[in-house]
Scaffold this motif. Structure first.
Motif, PDB file in Angstrom:
ATOM      1  N   MET A 286      44.391  92.538  53.444  1.00 38.61           N
ATOM      2  CA  MET A 286      45.651  92.720  54.169  1.00 38.61           C
ATOM      3  C   MET A 286      46.319  91.369  54.418  1.00 38.61           C
ATOM      4  O   MET A 286      46.567  90.941  55.545  1.00 38.61           O
ATOM      5  CB  MET A 286      45.413  93.453  55.496  1.00 38.61           C
ATOM      6  CG  MET A 286      46.681  94.054  56.078  1.00 38.61           C
ATOM      7  SD  MET A 286      47.451  95.180  54.915  1.00 38.61           S
ATOM      8  CE  MET A 286      49.144  95.094  55.423  1.00 38.61           C
TER       9      MET A 286
ATOM     10  N   TYR B 138      50.532  90.147  47.390  1.00 38.33           N
ATOM     11  CA  TYR B 138      49.940  90.999  48.420  1.00 38.33           C
ATOM     12  C   TYR B 138      48.513  91.369  48.040  1.00 38.33           C
ATOM     13  O   TYR B 138      48.255  91.866  46.940  1.00 38.33           O
ATOM     14  CB  TYR B 138      50.778  92.264  48.590  1.00 38.33           C
ATOM     15  CG  TYR B 138      50.173  93.300  49.511  1.00 38.33           C
ATOM     16  CD1 TYR B 138      49.851  92.986  50.827  1.00 38.33           C
ATOM     17  CD2 TYR B 138      49.939  94.597  49.065  1.00 38.33           C
ATOM     18  CE1 TYR B 138      49.308  93.936  51.673  1.00 38.33           C
ATOM     19  CE2 TYR B 138      49.401  95.560  49.908  1.00 38.33           C
ATOM     20  CZ  TYR B 138      49.081  95.223  51.211  1.00 38.33           C
ATOM     21  OH  TYR B 138      48.539  96.161  52.047  1.00 38.33           O
ATOM     22  N   ASP B 139      47.589  91.116  48.939  1.00 35.23           N
ATOM     23  CA  ASP B 139      46.183  91.463  48.775  1.00 35.23           C
ATOM     24  C   ASP B 139      45.879  92.607  49.738  1.00 35.23           C
ATOM     25  O   ASP B 139      45.783  92.400  50.952  1.00 35.23           O
ATOM     26  CB  ASP B 139      45.314  90.238  49.084  1.00 35.23           C
ATOM     27  CG  ASP B 139      43.819  90.513  48.972  1.00 35.23           C
ATOM     28  OD1 ASP B 139      43.419  91.690  48.951  1.00 35.23           O
ATOM     29  OD2 ASP B 139      43.044  89.538  48.919  1.00 35.23           O
ATOM     30  N   ALA B 140      45.757  93.819  49.205  1.00 35.21           N
ATOM     31  CA  ALA B 140      45.560  94.987  50.060  1.00 35.21           C
ATOM     32  C   ALA B 140      44.171  95.021  50.686  1.00 35.21           C
ATOM     33  O   ALA B 140      43.998  95.551  51.788  1.00 35.21           O
ATOM     34  CB  ALA B 140      45.804  96.265  49.255  1.00 35.21           C
TER      35      ALA B 140
ATOM     36  N   VAL C 281      53.760  99.821  48.840  1.00 33.76           N
ATOM     37  CA  VAL C 281      54.097  98.559  49.502  1.00 33.76           C
ATOM     38  C   VAL C 281      55.036  97.730  48.625  1.00 33.76           C
ATOM     39  O   VAL C 281      56.097  97.275  49.067  1.00 33.76           O
ATOM     40  CB  VAL C 281      52.816  97.756  49.820  1.00 33.76           C
ATOM     41  CG1 VAL C 281      53.168  96.394  50.420  1.00 33.76           C
ATOM     42  CG2 VAL C 281      51.910  98.539  50.758  1.00 33.76           C
TER      43      VAL C 281
ATOM     44  N   LEU D  13      49.087 101.062  47.122  1.00 33.63           N
ATOM     45  CA  LEU D  13      49.580  99.732  46.748  1.00 33.63           C
ATOM     46  C   LEU D  13      51.000  99.753  46.188  1.00 33.63           C
ATOM     47  O   LEU D  13      51.845  98.951  46.616  1.00 33.63           O
ATOM     48  CB  LEU D  13      48.615  99.083  45.754  1.00 33.63           C
ATOM     49  CG  LEU D  13      49.015  97.710  45.211  1.00 33.63           C
ATOM     50  CD1 LEU D  13      49.093  96.684  46.336  1.00 33.63           C
ATOM     51  CD2 LEU D  13      48.019  97.249  44.141  1.00 33.63           C
TER      52      LEU D  13
ATOM     53  N   PHE E 288      43.914  96.120  43.583  1.00 37.12           N
ATOM     54  CA  PHE E 288      44.269  96.011  45.000  1.00 37.12           C
ATOM     55  C   PHE E 288      45.346  94.950  45.250  1.00 37.12           C
ATOM     56  O   PHE E 288      45.634  94.629  46.404  1.00 37.12           O
ATOM     57  CB  PHE E 288      43.030  95.655  45.834  1.00 37.12           C
ATOM     58  CG  PHE E 288      41.964  96.707  45.829  1.00 37.12           C
ATOM     59  CD1 PHE E 288      41.993  97.760  46.737  1.00 37.12           C
ATOM     60  CD2 PHE E 288      40.928  96.662  44.907  1.00 37.12           C
ATOM     61  CE1 PHE E 288      41.006  98.740  46.730  1.00 37.12           C
ATOM     62  CE2 PHE E 288      39.936  97.633  44.891  1.00 37.12           C
ATOM     63  CZ  PHE E 288      39.976  98.677  45.802  1.00 37.12           C
ATOM     64  N   ASP E 289      45.916  94.405  44.193  1.00 34.99           N
ATOM     65  CA  ASP E 289      46.855  93.291  44.330  1.00 34.99           C
ATOM     66  C   ASP E 289      48.236  93.646  43.797  1.00 34.99           C
ATOM     67  O   ASP E 289      48.369  94.378  42.809  1.00 34.99           O
ATOM     68  CB  ASP E 289      46.336  92.065  43.572  1.00 34.99           C
ATOM     69  CG  ASP E 289      44.984  91.597  44.097  1.00 34.99           C
ATOM     70  OD1 ASP E 289      44.831  91.545  45.329  1.00 34.99           O
ATOM     71  OD2 ASP E 289      44.090  91.308  43.279  1.00 34.99           O
TER      72      ASP E 289
ATOM     73  N   ARG F 136      49.532 108.423  43.326  1.00 37.96           N
ATOM     74  CA  ARG F 136      50.366 107.306  43.772  1.00 37.96           C
ATOM     75  C   ARG F 136      51.855 107.485  43.480  1.00 37.96           C
ATOM     76  O   ARG F 136      52.685 106.844  44.110  1.00 37.96           O
ATOM     77  CB  ARG F 136      49.891 106.004  43.114  1.00 37.96           C
ATOM     78  CG  ARG F 136      50.021 106.015  41.600  1.00 37.96           C
ATOM     79  CD  ARG F 136      49.070 105.057  40.899  1.00 37.96           C
ATOM     80  NE  ARG F 136      49.167 105.194  39.440  1.00 37.96           N
ATOM     81  CZ  ARG F 136      48.587 106.161  38.743  1.00 37.96           C
ATOM     82  NH1 ARG F 136      47.873 107.081  39.353  1.00 37.96           N
ATOM     83  NH2 ARG F 136      48.719 106.223  37.435  1.00 37.96           N
TER      84      ARG F 136
END
Length: 268
Positions: free
Chosen positions: A232, A227-229, A200, A197, A157-158, A73
């Motif tokens: 989306m 943001y919730d990946a 973004v 993540l 994921f957030d 990442r």
């Protein structure tokens, strides 16, 4: 007015033709100073976009070295950088993109002893860190010394992002008055994070910093972007200055910089 070189006119052409930026705005960017604290998952995309935008001076603070597990990442590091200081790898990446940015590296852990000296000469501070104690320290220092702060965080994921402007809205402690008990912090080994993540959230942080410098648009001051990946989905939560906030409230109890014990060494 800055005397742009032919190379700069071509390099920043897509900025210059924007009415909201123009030559004057690009001059502001080239004259600006931004401090990026954290050269990991959030810092990488944020720093790369700030460099490409022509931020004149980019300070990067991180005392950590590159680990193989970072490469999923932290996109400004590569295989050959494993074992190097992250700030050195980051500087190389910026300098591959542009000769216009002066990169200043700080290979030291942020503490109450050095943070004032670190932030004093910068126009904007970006929190791209990965632990609660440092977040509180950065927030408190920016409040005391009147520095705009662009905040971002990621978990699994957030992601979250917002802007804290001293005396013009809430601060981090309005949202989270004090660090959570150690038992509530998930195991660092169990947490995990989706590789894309931080890209973004880091890009959003760069965008907010650029808007602050240019004085255009509406920043995330007073708004928390979530943001919730997985689904989306972006959600916005209104933030208001808390009158009982221990830092910026009517009767503050936090009047000096506080060193909190490390709760987690989770590497963003």
């Amino acid at each position: 007015m800055l005397d742009f070189t032919e190379e700069q006119i071509k390099r920043y052409a897509r900025h210059i033709i924007l009415p909201e930026v123009g030559g004057e705005g690009q001059e502001k960017l080239l004259s600006s100073k931004v401090l990026l604290i954290g050269a990991g998952g959030l810092g990488a995309p944020c720093g790369l976009y700030l460099g490409a935008a022509g931020i004149g001076t980019l300070g990067i603070a991180d005392f950590d070295t590159v680990d193989l597990s970072n490469l999923q990442r932290q996109i400004w590091h590569g295989n050959k950088d494993v074992g190097r200081y992250k700030v050195d790898s980051a500087k190389d990446s910026i300098e591959r993109i542009t000769p216009d940015v002066k990169v200043i590296t700080y290979k030291e852990k942020i503490s109450s002893d050095n943070i004032q000296e670190l932030i004093k000469d910068y126009d904007v501070v970006i929190d791209a860190t990965d632990n609660f104690p440092t977040r509180y320290l950065i927030n408190d220092a920016c409040h005391f010394y009147g520095k705009p702060l662009v905040y971002g965080s990621i978990f699994r994921f957030d992601g979250q992002a917002t802007v804290f402007l001293p005396d013009k809205g809430p601060c981090y402690r309005c949202l989270f008055p004090s660090p959570p008990p150690a038992g509530l912090v998930p195991s660092c080994q169990e947490a995990g994070v989706l590789g894309v993540l931080p890209g973004v959230i880091g890009a959003i942080q760069a965008n907010e910093a650029i808007k602050i410098i240019l004085g255009v648009g509406t920043t995330l001051n007073g708004r928390l972007l979530i943001y919730d990946a997985l689904d989306m989905k972006f959600t916005e939560m209104k933030l208001r200055q808390d009158r009982t906030c221990p830092l910026c409230g009517e009767n503050p109890t936090v009047v000096d910089l506080i060193e909190y014990e490390e709760l987690c060494e989770f590497k963003a």
